[in-house]
Write a protein that holds these residues in place. Structure first.
Motif, mmCIF file in Angstrom:
data_model
loop_
_atom_site.group_PDB
_atom_site.id
_atom_site.type_symbol
_atom_site.label_atom_id
_atom_site.label_comp_id
_atom_site.label_asym_id
_atom_site.label_seq_id
_atom_site.Cartn_x
_atom_site.Cartn_y
_atom_site.Cartn_z
ATOM 1 N N ARG A 11 0.956 -1.262 0.147
ATOM 2 C CA ARG A 11 -0.030 0.045 0.031
ATOM 3 C C ARG A 11 0.927 1.430 -0.158
ATOM 4 N N ILE A 61 -8.997 -3.605 4.958
ATOM 5 C CA ILE A 61 -7.667 -4.565 4.687
ATOM 6 C C ILE A 61 -8.363 -5.828 3.916
ATOM 7 N N ASP A 62 -7.296 -6.653 3.278
ATOM 8 C CA ASP A 62 -7.677 -7.776 2.666
ATOM 9 C C ASP A 62 -8.057 -8.818 3.780
ATOM 10 N N TRP A 92 -9.208 -11.681 6.078
ATOM 11 C CA TRP A 92 -8.756 -12.776 6.513
ATOM 12 C C TRP A 92 -9.608 -13.483 7.518
#
Length: 379
Positions: free
Chosen positions: A100, A236-237, A239
């Motif tokens: 990022r 965020i990705d 999880w």
């Protein structure tokens, strides 16, 4: 531990360390050393990590050979270790916020250099496994291209020279104490992102100490600000983690008035390493009960001084009974803030409730609410 904005020097370029700052090299090194030392009847327990972080490969190897009393020379150690390490380079993951930050600076035309105690060839081999990284750096400087490695200033001075910048106009981002010392000796401003937990007290010479790259605020250094924060949250990705709910420390309901549904960390060692301590949010599924909004902390909870990193989710629903032993599934979709200490229990509780309000509002946004229907939560 940051300077006031009025004192911060405006920067025109960024000099980045690699190992421990942008990529999680320590994790792969630790895995290799655990196996390697077994043949000598030794056990890698991580006790030397603090000694080798930020050091040159030769210095790190010397420390390991001497401190573990290995019956081999440093050259022999390196000849055996580095083929093993090279074979694992593709498994070295980028640290949260690294890609990022790199993309952001590149997009805004901010000159960047990689400046590492590793050799130039080693640096290029590592970043080759991270798509697009190499093209983002105008300059790469390795230990073998200067007279002295960190903590000497040579690497950063050379990087600034190749960028045609005055070191005073450069911002260094480093994870290690030797790296911070090198940046300060070069005359740059330095942000420290400690790669080892509970070590911030060692970074007093840094101009700012942050918890992770997720927390960097470029605008405080005269650089373009991020535009991806939404309602005080950072996407965020996503999880996933899950497991049976276990009894925690007995302080959630009793001390804080906040009932957490704790998960065992023994099956999530890698996740705990990969994700910085801090406050996150997302969705929680109890297959026999339903799906609920959730805010959670990961870390050592400085106020209580945990000895181990923990995962403590708070399901934002009023349950009438305990559900210890039930399977809990979590999808973590956003980040709120870094872990912090507090001067009083009251201020800690107030901040936790503020986090709850932030999470509840954010989870109504389509960006986050779409994950409520994920089958992982109910299967």
């Amino acid at each position: 531990m940051s300077m006031s904005n009025s004192l911060k020097k405006l920067s025109s370029c960024v000099l980045l360390d690699l190992d421990g700052t942008l990529i999680n090299t320590d994790g792969v090194v630790g895995d290799i050393l655990r196996k390697y030392l077994c043949k000598y009847g030794k056990q890698w327990d991580g006790r030397e990590t603090l000694k080798i972080v930020g050091k040159t490969p030769l210095e790190a190897a010397t420390t390991i050979v001497e401190d573990y009393g290995l019956p081999c020379g440093v050259d022999e150690f390196n000849s055996e270790f580095y083929p093993l390490f090279s074979a694992q380079m593709d498994k070295i993951k980028s640290l949260p916020g690294a890609s990022r930050l790199i993309r952001h600076l590149k997009c805004h035309g901010v000159p960047m250099a990689l400046a590492s105690n590793s050799s130039r060839a080693n640096i290029e081999s590592k970043i080759a496994h991270h798509k697009g990284w190499k093209e983002c750096f105008s300059v790469i400087v390795g230990r073998d291209e200067v007279s002295k490695g960190k903590p000497a200033p040579d690497i950063f001075l050379e990087a600034a020279k190749r960028l045609n910048k005055d070191p005073a106009d450069c911002l260094v981002i480093e994870d290690s104490v030797p790296g911070v010392m090198a940046g300060k000796a070069a005359g740059t401003k330095v942000i420290a992102v400690p790669s080892l937990p509970k070590q911030t007290h060692l970074y007093t010479s840094a101009d700012e100490v942050i918890n992770s790259l997720l927390d960097i605020r470029p605008e405080e250094w005269g650089l373009p600000p991020f535009q991806d924060w939404i309602e005080n949250t950072l996407p965020i990705d996503p999880w996933h983690i899950g497991g049976p709910v276990i009894k925690g420390f007995g302080r959630g309901s009793k001390v804080l008035g906040i009932p957490t549904a704790n998960l065992s960390t023994k099956d999530y060692a890698s996740e705990l390493v990969e994700h910085p301590s801090g406050v996150y949010f997302g969705w929680a599924g109890l297959p026999t009960r339903g799906v609920y909004k959730m805010v959670m902390s990961i870390g050592w909870n400085p106020f209580f001084d945990n000895k181990e990193k923990t995962i403590e989710p708070w399901l934002l629903h009023d349950f009438t009974e305990d559900f210890y032993g039930e399977e809990l599934r979590l999808i973590i979709v956003g980040y709120i803030r870094p872990e912090a200490n507090f001067t009083s229990l009251e201020s800690l509780v107030a901040k936790i409730h503020e986090d709850r309000e932030v999470a509840e509002r954010a989870l109504d946004l389509p960006l986050y609410s779409k994950f409520k229907g994920d089958t992982y939560l109910t299967e």
